[in-house]
Design a protein around this motif. Sequence first.
Motif, PDB file in Angstrom:
ATOM      1  N   LYS A 414       0.860  -1.184   0.000  1.00  0.00           N
ATOM      2  CA  LYS A 414       0.000   0.000   0.000  1.00  0.00           C
ATOM      3  C   LYS A 414       0.891   1.227   0.000  1.00  0.00           C
ATOM      4  CE  LYS A 414      -4.090   1.958   2.203  1.00  0.00           C
ATOM      5  NZ  LYS A 414      -5.115   1.806   3.272  1.00  0.00           N
ATOM      6  N   LEU A 415       0.704   2.085  -1.000  1.00  0.00           N
ATOM      7  CA  LEU A 415       1.543   3.256  -1.170  1.00  0.00           C
ATOM      8  C   LEU A 415       1.069   4.398  -0.270  1.00  0.00           C
ATOM      9  CD1 LEU A 415       1.767   3.138  -5.068  1.00  0.00           C
ATOM     10  CD2 LEU A 415       3.329   2.134  -3.405  1.00  0.00           C
ATOM     11  N   PRO A 416       1.897   5.407  -0.060  1.00  0.00           N
ATOM     12  CA  PRO A 416       1.500   6.537   0.794  1.00  0.00           C
ATOM     13  C   PRO A 416       0.219   7.231   0.340  1.00  0.00           C
ATOM     14  CG  PRO A 416       3.852   6.590   0.396  1.00  0.00           C
ATOM     15  CD  PRO A 416       3.306   5.505  -0.467  1.00  0.00           C
ATOM     16  N   ASN A 417      -0.094   7.173  -0.984  1.00  0.00           N
ATOM     17  CA  ASN A 417      -1.319   7.813  -1.472  1.00  0.00           C
ATOM     18  C   ASN A 417      -2.560   6.943  -1.286  1.00  0.00           C
ATOM     19  OD1 ASN A 417      -0.993   5.847  -3.427  1.00  0.00           O
ATOM     20  ND2 ASN A 417      -0.519   7.275  -5.083  1.00  0.00           N
ATOM     21  N   GLY A 418      -2.387   5.767  -0.650  1.00  0.00           N
ATOM     22  CA  GLY A 418      -3.503   4.882  -0.377  1.00  0.00           C
ATOM     23  C   GLY A 418      -3.747   3.830  -1.431  1.00  0.00           C
ATOM     24  N   LYS A 419      -3.074   3.934  -2.574  1.00  0.00           N
ATOM     25  CA  LYS A 419      -3.254   2.956  -3.649  1.00  0.00           C
ATOM     26  C   LYS A 419      -2.364   1.740  -3.411  1.00  0.00           C
ATOM     27  CE  LYS A 419      -4.152   6.556  -7.084  1.00  0.00           C
ATOM     28  NZ  LYS A 419      -3.691   7.151  -8.366  1.00  0.00           N
ATOM     29  N   MET A 420      -2.679   0.667  -4.129  1.00  0.00           N
ATOM     30  CA  MET A 420      -1.847  -0.528  -4.092  1.00  0.00           C
ATOM     31  C   MET A 420      -0.863  -0.489  -5.256  1.00  0.00           C
ATOM     32  SD  MET A 420      -2.729  -2.139  -1.412  1.00  0.00           S
ATOM     33  CE  MET A 420      -1.797  -3.663  -1.677  1.00  0.00           C
ATOM     34  N   GLY A 421       0.325  -1.000  -5.033  1.00  0.00           N
ATOM     35  CA  GLY A 421       1.330  -1.056  -6.082  1.00  0.00           C
ATOM     36  C   GLY A 421       2.347  -2.139  -5.778  1.00  0.00           C
ATOM     37  N   ARG A 422       3.171  -2.449  -6.778  1.00  0.00           N
ATOM     38  CA  ARG A 422       4.236  -3.434  -6.593  1.00  0.00           C
ATOM     39  C   ARG A 422       5.564  -2.702  -6.479  1.00  0.00           C
ATOM     40  NH1 ARG A 422       1.288  -6.630 -10.903  1.00  0.00           N
ATOM     41  NH2 ARG A 422       0.210  -8.292  -9.802  1.00  0.00           N
ATOM     42  N   ARG A 423       6.330  -3.064  -5.489  1.00  0.00           N
ATOM     43  CA  ARG A 423       7.613  -2.407  -5.251  1.00  0.00           C
ATOM     44  C   ARG A 423       8.702  -3.436  -4.969  1.00  0.00           C
ATOM     45  NH1 ARG A 423       5.264   1.131  -7.190  1.00  0.00           N
ATOM     46  NH2 ARG A 423       4.942   3.281  -6.462  1.00  0.00           N
ATOM     47  N   LEU A 424       9.905  -3.109  -5.407  1.00  0.00           N
ATOM     48  CA  LEU A 424      11.091  -3.837  -4.973  1.00  0.00           C
ATOM     49  C   LEU A 424      11.377  -3.323  -3.562  1.00  0.00           C
ATOM     50  CD1 LEU A 424      14.293  -4.437  -7.059  1.00  0.00           C
ATOM     51  CD2 LEU A 424      14.433  -3.703  -4.689  1.00  0.00           C
ATOM     52  N   THR A 425      11.122  -4.147  -2.571  1.00  0.00           N
ATOM     53  CA  THR A 425      11.190  -3.673  -1.181  1.00  0.00           C
ATOM     54  C   THR A 425      12.589  -3.767  -0.578  1.00  0.00           C
ATOM     55  OG1 THR A 425      10.469  -5.864  -0.432  1.00  0.00           O
ATOM     56  CG2 THR A 425       8.773  -4.177  -0.712  1.00  0.00           C
ATOM     57  N   GLY A 426      13.480  -4.506  -1.216  1.00  0.00           N
ATOM     58  CA  GLY A 426      14.829  -4.589  -0.685  1.00  0.00           C
ATOM     59  C   GLY A 426      15.731  -5.463  -1.542  1.00  0.00           C
ATOM     60  N   ILE A 427      17.033  -5.205  -1.456  1.00  0.00           N
ATOM     61  CA  ILE A 427      18.046  -6.067  -2.073  1.00  0.00           C
ATOM     62  C   ILE A 427      19.070  -6.390  -0.995  1.00  0.00           C
ATOM     63  CG2 ILE A 427      19.869  -6.258  -3.787  1.00  0.00           C
ATOM     64  CD1 ILE A 427      18.325  -4.477  -5.625  1.00  0.00           C
ATOM     65  N   ASN A 428      19.320  -7.688  -0.808  1.00  0.00           N
ATOM     66  CA  ASN A 428      20.254  -8.138   0.233  1.00  0.00           C
ATOM     67  C   ASN A 428      21.347  -9.004  -0.373  1.00  0.00           C
ATOM     68  OD1 ASN A 428      18.848  -7.591   3.154  1.00  0.00           O
ATOM     69  ND2 ASN A 428      17.311  -7.939   1.570  1.00  0.00           N
ATOM     70  N   GLU A 429      22.548  -8.841   0.129  1.00  0.00           N
ATOM     71  CA  GLU A 429      23.684  -9.674  -0.271  1.00  0.00           C
ATOM     72  C   GLU A 429      23.971 -10.676   0.842  1.00  0.00           C
ATOM     73  OE1 GLU A 429      25.995  -6.135  -2.757  1.00  0.00           O
ATOM     74  OE2 GLU A 429      26.757  -6.796  -0.804  1.00  0.00           O
ATOM     75  N   ILE A 430      24.015 -11.955   0.500  1.00  0.00           N
ATOM     76  CA  ILE A 430      24.366 -12.987   1.474  1.00  0.00           C
ATOM     77  C   ILE A 430      25.882 -13.141   1.457  1.00  0.00           C
ATOM     78  CG2 ILE A 430      24.106 -15.402   2.133  1.00  0.00           C
ATOM     79  CD1 ILE A 430      21.359 -15.374   0.896  1.00  0.00           C
ATOM     80  N   VAL A 431      26.511 -12.835   2.580  1.00  0.00           N
ATOM     81  CA  VAL A 431      27.978 -12.764   2.627  1.00  0.00           C
ATOM     82  C   VAL A 431      28.590 -14.085   3.072  1.00  0.00           C
ATOM     83  CG1 VAL A 431      29.953 -11.563   3.632  1.00  0.00           C
ATOM     84  CG2 VAL A 431      27.844 -10.295   3.097  1.00  0.00           C
TER      85      VAL A 431
END
Length: 523
Positions: A414-431
Motif C-alpha cells: 500500500k503506497l503513501p497515497n492509499g493505492k496498491m502497487g508493486r515495489r522492490l522492497t529490498g536487495i540483500n547480499e548474502i555474505v
Amino acid sequence: IPKYVATPSRKLGDDKKPNYIYPTANEWVFIHILHDPKGIRNAYIPVEPCIIKDYTNLVHAVEAKLLDIGQDLVATGGENDRRKQLLEWVDRATLLRNRREASRGGFLQFVRKGAIRVRPLRVTPQELAGIKYMYVRDKYGLGSLEPLISDPYIEDISCSGLGQVFIEHKIFKALRSAVSFDRMEDLDDFVLWMAERIRKPISFARPISDATLPDGSRINIVFGKAVSKRGSNFSIRKFAGTPVSIFELVDFGSLNYQILAYLSLVIGNGLNVFVSGETASGKTTLLNAITAFMHPLAKVVSIEDTPELQVPHKNWVREVVQTTRTDDGSNAVNMFDLLRAALRQRPNYIIVGEIRGAEGNVAFQAMQTGHAVMATFHAATVEKLIQRLTGNPISVSKTYVDNLNVVILTSAVKLPNGKMGRRLTGINEIVSYDSSLDAFTFIEVFHWNESTDKFEFPGFMTSDMLENRIAHRLGFSGRNKQRIYSEMERRAKILEKLHREQKITDFYEVLDVLSKAQREGYF
C-alpha cells in the motif's frame, strides 16, 4: 454515455467512477468498464456481437449445412490454420443476401444423399459477421471466456465456483465480469469442456489439472463438488505478449535507475540472484525484465513447470516440465531432471521459474561449479528464504547457502497515497555462514521507504558484492575498489538518459540498446 478510449492509460485507474469502452485484440470485441455504486467491485462487461442479437439458431443452421457437405470439406492443416479454416467453412455454407448465387460459385454443386442439392444459408453482412464470431469463439476459443482472453489488460481470471467470474485488471484492478455460472451442472459441463479443449482432461478420479493455453496463459482447473464445496473452479494467469521492460518498471515506480545500475553490475558479472516474494508480488515480471542485463552473447537455459519467462536472447534453450503422469502419479520429466540435464549444455546462465523442491539442491551445485543461476522463490524475507532453503523438501546445506549472492525482495504494498502497487522492497547480499554461531551474515544494499515511496541505498560504501566480487573484475583493485560506486552512478545516468531522452521502453528494444552499449564499452 461511456467514453471511448483506443488505448487505456494507467491514469484511468484513478477515476473513482469509471465509464469507459476500449477495444481488445479481437476486432469484434470491446470492453465496457462501468462504475457500480452499490458494489465493492466495478463491472467488466464484454461487448460482443451476440449482445445485440442471439445467433445461436443461425450457428446451428450453419453446422447443419456443414454436416451435409462434410465429405467435401478439407481437414485443417494444423493449430495455426484452424481458425482460418473454420472461417472458410462458414463462407462455404453461407451466402450474402441481395447477391446472385452464381457470384459465389460452387455452392449449388454440393449434394447429399438422394442427390438433393444443398443450398447455402442466406444471411445479411451483420449476420455473417456474428456467425463467424460465434463459430470461432466456441469452436476454436474458450467460449464465453474468449473476450477475457483477448483483452491484453487482464492479468488474472478467477472463477471461485457458482456465481460471477472475477478478474484482476492492470488498470482498473479488481472487477466482477458479466460472465457467470448460475447452475452447478452448467459450471461442471463448462469445466469439462474447457479441459478437453486444452487437451488436459479431468475426471472425478483426477479432478485437478494444470495447463498452458495456446497464447501462453497458465490455467488451473479443479473439478467437482467433492473437492471444491462451491463447485468446480478455475484460475487463469494471463500471458503478457511483450514482457514489461526495466524502464517500464521505473515508470511504474517499482524501482529506480540506481537499482538498475547495481543489477546490471551483478547480473552482467555472473553473480547468482534470486527474486523472492509472496504470490502476485511481481517476481516473474521483474525476473523477465532484468534478463536484459545478461551478456547478449550468453547461452541461456530456462527451466519452468509452466512457461512464463520471456528471455530476449537469441541463444535461449527453453525447457518445460512434462506434465504427463507416470503410474506412481509423478511427472514424467520434472524440474530436477531438466536442471540436471541443463548442466551438460554448457549454459552461461540457468534460470529456474520457481524453486520449490529437490531442484534447489541441483541449483546450488550449479552455482558451485561456476554457472550463474537466477530463479524466483516464494518467501517474503531473507530469513524466511533461508529457512525454506535449508528445510524440507529443498534441504540445501547451510554451508552452501552463501553461494547465493543476491536476494531481491518484491511485494504488493500500500503506497503513501492509499493505492496498491508493486515495489522492490529490498536487495540483500548474502555474505557468509558462521557454523559456530549457526548464523548468516547478509547486507541490505537497497531498501524501500514505505512512508516516502523512495528507495534508499544503505549499501553505499558497504557492499560486499560490489567491492569484493565485482570491482577487481572491472580493474578496480586495492584502494581503488571503491571506484565501483562511481561506475554504478555512471551506469545509472546512462540508463536514465536512454529512458528519458531516447524514449526507449520496449522490452526487446532495451536489449538491443544495452547490447550495443556493451560492445562499445559503456557497460
